[in-house]
Write a protein that holds these residues in place. Structure first.
Motif, mmCIF file in Angstrom:
data_model
loop_
_atom_site.group_PDB
_atom_site.id
_atom_site.type_symbol
_atom_site.label_atom_id
_atom_site.label_comp_id
_atom_site.label_asym_id
_atom_site.label_seq_id
_atom_site.Cartn_x
_atom_site.Cartn_y
_atom_site.Cartn_z
ATOM 1 N N GLU A 118 41.466 85.534 61.659
ATOM 2 C CA GLU A 118 40.560 84.459 61.849
ATOM 3 C C GLU A 118 39.993 83.963 60.596
ATOM 4 O O GLU A 118 39.327 82.936 60.523
ATOM 5 C CB GLU A 118 39.465 84.921 63.004
ATOM 6 N N GLN A 119 40.074 84.701 59.548
ATOM 7 C CA GLN A 119 39.678 84.385 58.162
ATOM 8 C C GLN A 119 40.600 84.819 57.263
ATOM 9 O O GLN A 119 40.863 86.115 57.290
ATOM 10 C CB GLN A 119 38.109 84.897 57.987
ATOM 11 N N ARG A 170 44.289 74.726 63.973
ATOM 12 C CA ARG A 170 44.239 76.375 63.697
ATOM 13 C C ARG A 170 42.813 76.945 63.416
ATOM 14 O O ARG A 170 42.212 76.508 62.629
ATOM 15 C CB ARG A 170 45.253 76.707 62.490
ATOM 16 N N PRO A 171 42.572 77.785 64.109
ATOM 17 C CA PRO A 171 41.165 78.407 64.251
ATOM 18 C C PRO A 171 40.653 79.270 62.871
ATOM 19 O O PRO A 171 39.514 79.344 62.727
ATOM 20 C CB PRO A 171 41.039 79.189 65.495
ATOM 21 N N GLU A 173 39.731 80.047 59.304
ATOM 22 C CA GLU A 173 39.124 79.658 58.143
ATOM 23 C C GLU A 173 39.760 80.299 57.052
ATOM 24 O O GLU A 173 39.865 81.517 56.805
ATOM 25 C CB GLU A 173 37.584 80.070 58.142
ATOM 26 N N TYR A 175 40.060 80.389 52.753
ATOM 27 C CA TYR A 175 39.325 80.285 51.414
ATOM 28 C C TYR A 175 40.220 80.768 50.269
ATOM 29 O O TYR A 175 40.998 81.818 50.490
ATOM 30 C CB TYR A 175 38.087 81.013 51.382
ATOM 31 N N ARG A 206 41.513 69.663 53.916
ATOM 32 C CA ARG A 206 41.705 70.049 55.239
ATOM 33 C C ARG A 206 40.328 70.750 55.734
ATOM 34 O O ARG A 206 39.813 71.433 55.087
ATOM 35 C CB ARG A 206 42.724 71.043 55.422
ATOM 36 N N PRO A 207 39.809 70.585 56.816
ATOM 37 C CA PRO A 207 38.595 70.970 57.229
ATOM 38 C C PRO A 207 38.634 72.574 57.454
ATOM 39 O O PRO A 207 37.507 73.172 57.396
ATOM 40 C CB PRO A 207 38.472 70.564 58.743
ATOM 41 N N ASN A 208 39.421 73.214 57.680
ATOM 42 C CA ASN A 208 39.616 74.707 57.687
ATOM 43 C C ASN A 208 39.975 75.365 56.342
ATOM 44 O O ASN A 208 40.013 76.859 56.363
ATOM 45 C CB ASN A 208 40.371 75.258 58.780
ATOM 46 N N LEU A 209 39.997 74.790 55.340
ATOM 47 C CA LEU A 209 40.444 75.271 53.951
ATOM 48 C C LEU A 209 39.392 74.710 52.820
ATOM 49 O O LEU A 209 39.226 74.032 52.779
ATOM 50 C CB LEU A 209 41.930 74.713 53.713
ATOM 51 N N THR A 210 38.775 75.648 52.394
ATOM 52 C CA THR A 210 37.981 75.638 51.204
ATOM 53 C C THR A 210 38.386 76.145 49.892
ATOM 54 O O THR A 210 39.200 77.150 49.724
ATOM 55 C CB THR A 210 36.586 76.473 51.513
#
Length: 310
Positions: A118-119, A170-171, A173, A175, A206-210
């Motif tokens: 999930e992370q 894709r849930p 997160e 980084y 992309r919103p789920n990638l920092t």
């Protein structure tokens, strides 16, 4: 009766079951030695067997699992059903075909946990993490030493992983902190590096990638101690475990020896992670930095690119 979501891979379910069983034992305030002798009367090294089970290093059959739940006096039907579901379908037989066959057996646990995570937190030095590599970069990386067929398989494997983990909705997160060395060390040629920089810029939106880049000279003067080693931190859910001390499962994967470990090893890498993020530019300044580096390779590319974004 609605069960909490569980991992989709055998490896993930095995670790989730291990965490649940350890939690149930600790709730009953029972030692591993005591439980082992009740579960396997007459067997040798029962504490070691239970330790391996609770570490996720070994599996358990449903008959022994039912007996173990009786020992723990588990009466809640949801917990019983959850444990049985986690125990079911843990076989790896026949799974490592297609693109998965490109990976060495030692990497299988990591590939599974990456899919369930999930992370995902990555630190890259010298070489970009595989999840962030464009196809031409992959081919340049493997093409230096590998036969053509191996290069094709490696490129397919990276594409398949990215399709699973970077797809919309894709849930997980994700980084990533990258040393500037990842951007400066040329793979293939300047055109390949230009394409890779463009791909990183695309991913950064992309919103789920920092994404952060830690330049050689940090504007803030922050130490880049966390960027001395490549590593990846994975976090999974721990269904059924309701505890102040453990809400999730954490693992660290290091490229030195290809080790996947958990427990106390994770704490040291959490400190390195904090150092890496402190040394990295924030996401918007990272994009500006990537555009600047990309312009150095631009003359070889004739395709529209993200370096022109404002």
């Amino acid at each position: 009766m609605k069960l909490p979501p569980v991992a989709g891979t055998p490896t993930g379910r095995r670790f989730q079951l291990a965490a649940l069983l350890k939690h149930l034992r600790e709730e009953r305030v029972m030692t591993q030695e005591t439980v082992g002798r009740l579960l396997w009367p007459g067997a040798r090294a029962v504490q070691n067997k239970l330790t391996r089970l609770e570490n996720g290093d070994s599996a358990i059959n449903q008959r022994d699992l039912s007996r173990l739940l009786e020992i723990y006096q588990v009466l809640d039907p949801i917990t019983v059903a959850l444990a049985m579901r986690l125990c079911d379908g843990t076989s790896q037989r026949g799974r490592w075909r297609g693109y998965r066959a490109s990976y060495e057996k030692e990497l299988w646990p990591y590939i599974d946990l990456e899919e369930d995570a999930e992370q995902i937190r990555m630190v890259g030095t010298e070489q970009l993490p595989g999840l962030l590599q464009c196809e031409s970069y992959v081919r340049a990386e493997f093409g230096m030493t590998a036969p053509a067929g191996t290069v094709d398989a490696a490129a397919e494997a990276v594409r398949a992983r990215q399709a699973k983990l970077l797809r919309p909705g894709r849930p997980a997160e994700i980084y990533a902190v990258l040393s500037e060395s990842c951007l400066r060390r040329v793979r293939g040629n300047d055109e390949v590096m230009h394409e890779q920089l463009e791909y990183l810029l695309e991913l950064s939106y992309r919103p789920n990638l920092t994404l952060q880049v830690a330049p050689f000279r940090s504007p803030s003067g922050t130490s880049a101690a966390g960027l001395l080693e490549r590593f990846i931190l994975l976090r999974l859910s721990a269904p059924g475990v309701i505890s102040d001390f453990q809400q999730h499962l954490d693992f660290v994967f290091t490229r030195v020896g290809g080790r996947l470990t958990s427990g106390e090893d994770v704490h040291a890498y959490e400190d390195l992670w904090r150092g890496a993020t402190s040394a990295g530019l924030d996401p918007e300044r990272t994009r500006r930095f990537l555009r600047e580096v990309s312009r150095g390779y631009r003359y070889l590319s004739k395709e529209p690119h993200y370096a022109d974004r404002t």
